[in-house]
Design a protein around this motif. Structure first.
Motif, mmCIF file in Angstrom:
data_model
loop_
_atom_site.group_PDB
_atom_site.id
_atom_site.type_symbol
_atom_site.label_atom_id
_atom_site.label_comp_id
_atom_site.label_asym_id
_atom_site.label_seq_id
_atom_site.Cartn_x
_atom_site.Cartn_y
_atom_site.Cartn_z
ATOM 1 N N MET A 1 0.904 -1.173 -0.101
ATOM 2 C CA MET A 1 0.013 -0.093 -0.032
ATOM 3 C C MET A 1 0.944 1.303 0.055
ATOM 4 O O MET A 1 0.484 2.299 -0.845
ATOM 5 N N ASP A 2 1.757 1.265 0.664
ATOM 6 C CA ASP A 2 2.903 2.424 0.924
ATOM 7 C C ASP A 2 3.576 2.795 -0.384
ATOM 8 O O ASP A 2 3.640 3.827 -0.673
ATOM 9 N N LYS A 3 3.829 1.468 -1.176
ATOM 10 C CA LYS A 3 4.736 1.575 -2.217
ATOM 11 C C LYS A 3 3.810 2.222 -3.261
ATOM 12 O O LYS A 3 4.226 3.080 -4.180
ATOM 13 N N LEU A 4 2.289 1.740 -3.345
ATOM 14 C CA LEU A 4 1.482 2.380 -4.210
ATOM 15 C C LEU A 4 1.308 3.751 -4.142
ATOM 16 O O LEU A 4 1.139 4.556 -5.024
ATOM 17 N N TYR A 5 1.039 4.032 -2.977
ATOM 18 C CA TYR A 5 1.043 5.656 -2.630
ATOM 19 C C TYR A 5 1.901 6.389 -3.125
ATOM 20 O O TYR A 5 1.709 7.486 -3.497
ATOM 21 N N SER A 6 3.306 5.987 -2.761
ATOM 22 C CA SER A 6 4.335 6.638 -2.983
ATOM 23 C C SER A 6 4.404 6.784 -4.530
ATOM 24 O O SER A 6 4.877 7.902 -5.033
ATOM 25 N N LYS A 7 4.129 5.634 -5.361
ATOM 26 C CA LYS A 7 4.273 5.783 -6.562
ATOM 27 C C LYS A 7 3.373 6.575 -7.253
ATOM 28 O O LYS A 7 3.356 7.588 -8.081
ATOM 29 N N GLY A 8 1.855 6.730 -6.729
ATOM 30 C CA GLY A 8 1.047 7.696 -7.252
ATOM 31 C C GLY A 8 1.391 9.067 -6.977
ATOM 32 O O GLY A 8 1.036 10.053 -7.726
ATOM 33 N N SER A 9 2.060 9.297 -5.657
ATOM 34 C CA SER A 9 2.146 10.652 -5.622
ATOM 35 C C SER A 9 3.360 11.317 -6.289
ATOM 36 O O SER A 9 3.497 12.340 -6.532
ATOM 37 N N ARG A 10 4.407 10.414 -6.706
ATOM 38 C CA ARG A 10 5.526 10.546 -7.471
ATOM 39 C C ARG A 10 5.139 11.277 -8.895
ATOM 40 O O ARG A 10 5.430 12.041 -9.586
ATOM 41 N N MET A 11 4.080 10.076 -9.317
ATOM 42 C CA MET A 11 3.686 10.454 -10.757
ATOM 43 C C MET A 11 2.798 11.574 -10.839
ATOM 44 O O MET A 11 3.106 12.579 -11.508
ATOM 45 N N ALA A 12 2.047 12.074 -9.780
ATOM 46 C CA ALA A 12 1.212 13.078 -9.672
ATOM 47 C C ALA A 12 2.310 14.437 -9.748
ATOM 48 O O ALA A 12 1.809 15.397 -10.520
ATOM 49 N N THR A 13 3.319 14.430 -8.774
ATOM 50 C CA THR A 13 4.097 15.492 -8.712
ATOM 51 C C THR A 13 4.985 15.632 -10.108
ATOM 52 O O THR A 13 5.033 17.071 -10.477
ATOM 53 N N GLU A 14 5.374 14.565 -10.628
ATOM 54 C CA GLU A 14 6.252 14.632 -12.095
ATOM 55 C C GLU A 14 5.201 15.201 -13.019
ATOM 56 O O GLU A 14 5.677 15.803 -13.879
ATOM 57 N N LEU A 15 4.116 14.726 -13.169
ATOM 58 C CA LEU A 15 3.279 14.914 -14.298
ATOM 59 C C LEU A 15 2.472 16.464 -14.089
ATOM 60 O O LEU A 15 2.102 17.110 -15.040
ATOM 61 N N GLY A 16 2.016 16.505 -12.884
ATOM 62 C CA GLY A 16 1.373 17.779 -12.583
ATOM 63 C C GLY A 16 -0.137 17.908 -13.368
ATOM 64 O O GLY A 16 -0.691 16.945 -13.596
ATOM 65 N N GLY A 17 -0.500 19.095 -13.338
ATOM 66 C CA GLY A 17 -2.057 19.234 -14.179
ATOM 67 C C GLY A 17 -2.767 18.385 -13.763
ATOM 68 O O GLY A 17 -3.144 18.277 -12.753
ATOM 69 N N PRO A 18 -3.657 17.812 -14.536
ATOM 70 C CA PRO A 18 -4.788 17.087 -14.358
ATOM 71 C C PRO A 18 -4.445 15.680 -13.576
ATOM 72 O O PRO A 18 -5.391 15.498 -12.722
ATOM 73 N N VAL A 19 -3.285 15.106 -13.720
ATOM 74 C CA VAL A 19 -3.090 13.981 -13.169
ATOM 75 C C VAL A 19 -2.855 14.435 -11.506
ATOM 76 O O VAL A 19 -3.176 13.696 -10.575
ATOM 77 N N GLU A 20 -2.174 15.292 -11.176
ATOM 78 C CA GLU A 20 -2.172 15.888 -9.824
ATOM 79 C C GLU A 20 -3.325 16.312 -9.388
ATOM 80 O O GLU A 20 -3.654 15.941 -8.178
ATOM 81 N N LYS A 21 -4.178 16.830 -10.016
ATOM 82 C CA LYS A 21 -5.727 17.254 -9.523
ATOM 83 C C LYS A 21 -6.320 15.809 -9.109
ATOM 84 O O LYS A 21 -6.999 15.808 -8.047
ATOM 85 N N LEU A 22 -6.367 14.973 -10.123
ATOM 86 C CA LEU A 22 -6.861 13.454 -9.956
ATOM 87 C C LEU A 22 -6.273 13.000 -8.702
ATOM 88 O O LEU A 22 -7.288 12.409 -7.899
ATOM 89 N N TRP A 23 -5.207 12.968 -8.399
ATOM 90 C CA TRP A 23 -4.499 12.247 -7.247
ATOM 91 C C TRP A 23 -5.107 13.069 -6.144
ATOM 92 O O TRP A 23 -5.291 12.392 -4.853
ATOM 93 N N GLY A 24 -5.033 14.255 -6.058
ATOM 94 C CA GLY A 24 -5.712 14.997 -4.810
ATOM 95 C C GLY A 24 -7.170 14.680 -4.582
ATOM 96 O O GLY A 24 -7.403 14.339 -3.536
ATOM 97 N N MET A 25 -7.696 14.489 -5.487
ATOM 98 C CA MET A 25 -9.429 13.917 -5.316
ATOM 99 C C MET A 25 -9.150 12.796 -4.934
ATOM 100 O O MET A 25 -10.072 12.262 -3.859
#
Length: 133
Positions: A5-29
């Motif tokens: 679970m922690d690995k999945l969360y970290s991966k999602g968080s990193r992707m959201a930060t790196e890609l930004g924009g809509p991906v970061e917004k979706l991750w935040g939601m």
């Protein structure tokens, strides 16, 4: 389970930060919409960890840095459970009903009280202790 679970969360968080924009917004939601149903799901997932703690005496104090461990300890009947709430965004799934939930700051403390977390299970945060120079 916790490591995955922690690995999945970290991966999602990193992707959201790196890609930004809509991906970061979706991750935040996704990560900021934890309601009572998410708490129920977390409890059900924690039940899979029961065999890991079955043999520990119930009087043993449990200090949990992940809500799964705290939920499991409470469901097994441990008497002294402390949940270290490491997230500063108040959501139901970070709370462990029946445990003492320790928060980092006053904002999270007041938000959890507003959500209905009993005050006797949510000690007020303490100010940081200054370190010697």
């Amino acid at each position: 389970l916790i490591i995955d679970m922690d690995k999945l969360y970290s991966k999602g968080s990193r992707m959201a930060t790196e890609l930004g924009g809509p991906v970061e917004k979706l991750w935040g939601m996704i990560t900021k919409n934890g309601d009572e149903n998410s708490l129920r799901v977390f409890y059900q997932m924690a039940e899979h960890l029961r065999p890991l703690m079955q043999a520990i005496p119930r009087s043993t104090p449990i200090i949990a840095t992940h809500c799964f461990v705290g939920m499991l300890a409470v469901s097994l009947g441990f008497k002294h459970v402390i949940n270290l709430v490491i997230d500063n965004y108040a959501q139901w799934f970070i709370v462990v009903p029946g445990a003492y939930n320790l928060v980092q700051g006053p904002s999270n403390y007041h938000n959890l009280l507003r959500m209905g977390v009993p005050a006797d299970r949510l000690p007020p945060p303490r100010p940081p202790v200054p370190q010697e120079p």
